[in-house]
Design an enzyme around this catalytic site. Structure first.
Site, PDB file in Angstrom:
ATOM      1  N   GLY A 189      -0.488  -5.221   0.226  1.00  9.60           N
ATOM      2  CA  GLY A 189      -1.583  -5.026  -0.706  1.00  9.60           C
ATOM      3  C   GLY A 189      -1.304  -5.629  -2.061  1.00  9.60           C
ATOM      4  O   GLY A 189      -2.226  -6.075  -2.769  1.00  9.60           O
ATOM      5  N   GLU A 221      -2.245  -9.109  -1.811  1.00  8.27           N
ATOM      6  CA  GLU A 221      -3.707  -9.202  -1.766  1.00  8.27           C
ATOM      7  C   GLU A 221      -4.313  -9.034  -3.163  1.00  8.27           C
ATOM      8  O   GLU A 221      -5.311  -9.688  -3.498  1.00  8.27           O
ATOM      9  CB  GLU A 221      -4.259  -8.163  -0.793  1.00  8.27           C
ATOM     10  CG  GLU A 221      -3.945  -8.513   0.660  1.00  8.27           C
ATOM     11  CD  GLU A 221      -4.442  -7.485   1.648  1.00  8.27           C
ATOM     12  OE1 GLU A 221      -5.327  -7.820   2.454  1.00  8.27           O
ATOM     13  OE2 GLU A 221      -3.948  -6.338   1.615  1.00  8.27           O
ATOM     14  N   GLU A 227       2.348  -6.805   6.920  1.00  8.64           N
ATOM     15  CA  GLU A 227       1.660  -5.743   7.667  1.00  8.64           C
ATOM     16  C   GLU A 227       1.946  -5.771   9.167  1.00  8.64           C
ATOM     17  O   GLU A 227       1.932  -4.729   9.833  1.00  8.64           O
ATOM     18  CB  GLU A 227       0.149  -5.824   7.427  1.00  8.64           C
ATOM     19  CG  GLU A 227      -0.299  -5.321   6.054  1.00  8.64           C
ATOM     20  CD  GLU A 227      -0.216  -6.374   4.971  1.00  8.64           C
ATOM     21  OE1 GLU A 227      -0.732  -6.123   3.866  1.00  8.64           O
ATOM     22  OE2 GLU A 227       0.369  -7.450   5.215  1.00  8.64           O
ATOM     23  N   ALA A 282       0.838  -1.191   0.000  1.00  9.51           N
ATOM     24  CA  ALA A 282       0.000   0.000   0.000  1.00  9.51           C
ATOM     25  C   ALA A 282       0.880   1.251   0.000  1.00  9.51           C
ATOM     26  O   ALA A 282       2.088   1.178   0.228  1.00  9.51           O
ATOM     27  CB  ALA A 282      -0.909  -0.004   1.221  1.00  9.51           C
TER      28      ALA A 282
END
Length: 681
Positions: free
Chosen positions: A104, A107, A127, A65
């Site tokens: 991310g 993901e 994370e 992210a």
């Protein structure tokens, strides 16, 4: 081809390739997320398109992210929405991965129907290292794809896995040839046209956690030491467990609930602070980024002892030739023997290959003659911590080593400017304070002398990164940043035991706070006889009394504590008697001292010393101090370091505590507290 900001699309007959070009790491910022959503929508709206490939330009797949968006008002689409749109496609979507697919990025890959990667790629969900858990259904999709047992190390540990490992657990569908990723991905996508798309959220590998719930407790037990004190790992375990117990939508809701609590908590704020602090430490405020660097091709090391050998290993492991100097051949032989043994131990543990041991040691040459250091570009002195000894060494280096070479001292306390005056080139002198064991500890304090040249300092910072160190610049002062702040903590620890606190209670308070050990445990580990004058009849403090009694620490099986053969420690009756005797002779009144007072008296003076360091300009920024203490002394990262921790609890509370115990409060710290300001940005 069509383009929208950092995202463009290319049509290859019936396959749409969505490409991100958002250097340096293709972070999933708002423009990237919007581009991905638009690309998927375009593919679904075009009857010619029958499959989709998502890939990235540059050195990596989506590496996470955009952390700069954390704490700001969200701007859609958010990442969960993008991932859901990818997975909802009825046309096969293939993630083509190179570099790293982290956070991310992983993901996004999980939301795709298929995942292929080159052998050098790595995938992970790191994370937890920011005090968080994945927030775009990573904790729900991953267990459904690979099973809870395989998912736990990735989600809870946060370390990435190789492409081959990812393929073996079912995270990747194929590992393809380097250099041909796009073509292979397009071919792979075409092979899936017309087949039902396998949506990750609908897989059932996560049932292993239901069939064998002991998986979770076993994982906790195996990793308890690593997880102690951290909130995020337990939340991650709970999220993975929920993936097996709840329907997908409810599991996602549970993930979002856990994520939200962590995001709002102090631990994640602290760990995000540290994330930026480590990167900020690389910057020297008053030196231009384009400052020309000095080429360092060969390194000289003075001293083959524990520090010299450990320092040398850093450079050898990075492929840099080293010339090591000692005064006697037996010292050289002993030191190089220890180095080889350390390398061989690393090979036995699988941390390096046997041929790498020989390659590293093959770069080492030894000498008893200063003249053999003449062609070195950097020489690091690692001799006895005595000013006269060091000045003598630097005088010899100045006479023998070529002009333009950097001369560095590994001193942990001494005045680098005074050392530099022993040479005719003070501009080329600086401190390189490695922490012990030097081949393992990440921290490197780079001490900038009054006359240290800009290019010398910039070169040292660049070199630190090459040898895998986290470098922080310090000015010249007694103990620099780390040891200067350690001194008032040790002084208070000694005062506390003289006033009635048990020394093991002092240690326990710091361990409970999150340190790996307390001051008296640390003393036993390092050796209480370090710096001892070796005269048993001269006893002026508790440490000297322990040494006089042969209690040198772990190496003799007794120090502050008694040790068994496995280094398990127990409080010592002899040590208690020695402390009681000193307290009685000094007329010190004994009293019960609670854990709160112990913690405050140990840590508040450190904050005050840090404030003085900032006020004097000995550290560039408060966050640099946090980097030093987290990497050099084991300050728990989930508090952000001493300066961030002080801001978290409130500077007013720190000042009030120091005043209550009659301890020094710097004008800088008091002023910050009175104005309601922070030490960290």
């Amino acid at each position: 081809m069509t383009a929208s900001g950092p995202i463009r699309t290319e049509t290859h007959d019936n396959v749409l390739v969505i490409i991100s070009d958002n250097p340096p790491v293709n972070a999933l910022g708002q423009a990237v997320r919007q581009g991905l959503a638009d690309g998927i929508a375009a593919a679904l709206a075009d009857d010619v398109i029958e499959a989709v490939v998502i890939r990235c330009d540059g050195r990596t797949f989506f590496a996470g992210a955009d952390i700069t968006e954390f704490g700001k008002a969200p701007v859609g689409p958010n990442l969960p929405e993008v991932c859901d749109a990818i997975e909802a496609s009825d046309k096969p979507v293939v993630a083509a991965i190179h570099g790293t697919a982290l956070g991310g990025g992983c993901e996004v890959a999980l939301a795709c129907h298929y995942r292929i990667a080159v052998p050098s790629a790595k995938l992970g969900l790191p994370e937890v290292k920011l005090g968080l858990i994945p927030g775009a259904a990573g904790t729900q999709r991953l267990p459904r794809l690979v099973g809870a047992e395989a998912a736990l190390p990735l989600v809870v540990g946060g370390n990435p896995v190789s492409a081959n490992k990812a393929e073996s657990i079912g995270l990747l569908d194929a590992v393809v040839t380097e250099g041909n990723l796009e073509q292979d991905a397009i071919a792979f996508a075409r092979s899936k046209i017309g087949k039902p798309v396998p949506r990750t959220s609908e897989q059932d590998a996560n049932r292993d956690g239901v069939a064998n719930p002991a998986i979770f407790d076993d994982f906790r037990q195996q990793n308890g030491r690593k997880l102690k004190g951290f909130d995020a790992p337990e939340a991650a375990i709970a999220a993975v467990k929920a993936a097996g117990e709840l329907p997908y939508a409810e599991g996602v809701a549970k993930e979002r609930e856990l994520f939200g609590k962590l995001m709002a908590g102090t631990q994640s704020a602290a760990m995000r602070h540290y994330f930026f602090a480590e990167r900020a430490a690389n910057k020297i405020d008053d030196i231009p980024a384009d400052t020309p660097l000095i080429d360092i091709a060969r390194v000289g090391i003075i001293g083959a002892g524990t520090m010299g050998g450990g320092i040398a290993m850093n450079f050898l492991s990075a492929g840099m030739p080293v010339t090591m100097l000692e005064m006697k051949q037996d010292a050289l032989d002993r030191g190089t023997g220890v180095m080889r043994k350390n390398y061989e131990n690393a090979a036995r543990r699988g941390r390096m290959k046997p041929e790498q041991v020989d390659a590293a040691m093959g770069l080492l040459s030894t000498t008893l003659d200063y003249a053999d250091l003449a062609d070195c570009d950097l020489v690091i002195e690692a001799v006895f911590e005595n000013m006269d000894v060091k000045k003598d060494v630097f005088g010899k280096l100045d006479a023998h080593v070529k002009q333009g070479a950097i001369l560095a001292s590994n001193t942990s306390y001494l005045n680098v400017d005074e050392i530099a005056q022993a040479t005719s080139r003070p501009g080329y002198v600086l401190g390189l304070h490695f922490f012990s064991p030097a081949n393992i500890m990440k921290l490197l304090e780079i001490v900038r002398g009054a006359k240290t040249r800009d290019d010398v300092l910039a070169t040292a910072m660049k070199l630190a990164k090459k040898i895998g160190k986290i470098a922080v610049v310090s000015g010249v002062c007694d103990g620099f940043i780390g040891n200067r702040m350690l001194s008032p903590r040790q002084k208070q620890a000694n005062e506390l035991v003289m006033e009635g606190a048990n020394y093991w209670e002092v240690d326990e308070v710091l361990v409970d706070f999150g340190f790996p050990m307390g001051p008296f445990q640390m003393g036993d580990l390092a050796g209480l006889d370090i710096g001892w004058h070796r005269d048993p009849s001269k006893v002026t403090n508790v440490r000297e009394a322990l040494c006089a009694a042969g209690r040198f620490g772990q190496k003799t099986g007794k120090g502050f504590y008694d040790y068994d053969g496995s280094r398990n420690r127990t409080p010592s009756d002899e040590t208690k008697a020695i402390i009681a005797d000193f307290a009685a002779k000094a007329g010190r009144e004994q009293r019960d001292i609670g854990a709160d007072e112990i913690l405050e008296r140990l840590l508040y003076p450190m904050v005050n010393e840090g404030a003085k360091i900032l006020d004097e300009g000995m550290a560039q920024r408060a966050s640099d101090i946090d980097v030093v203490w987290i990497n050099g002394y084991g300050w728990p990262v989930f508090t952000g370091g001493p300066m961030f921790w002080a801001d978290t609890i409130g500077l007013g509370k720190v000042v009030a505590g120091l005043d209550k115990y009659g301890l020094e409060v710097s004008d800088y710290l008091r002023g910050k507290a009175e104005r309601g300001e922070r030490l960290t940005a």
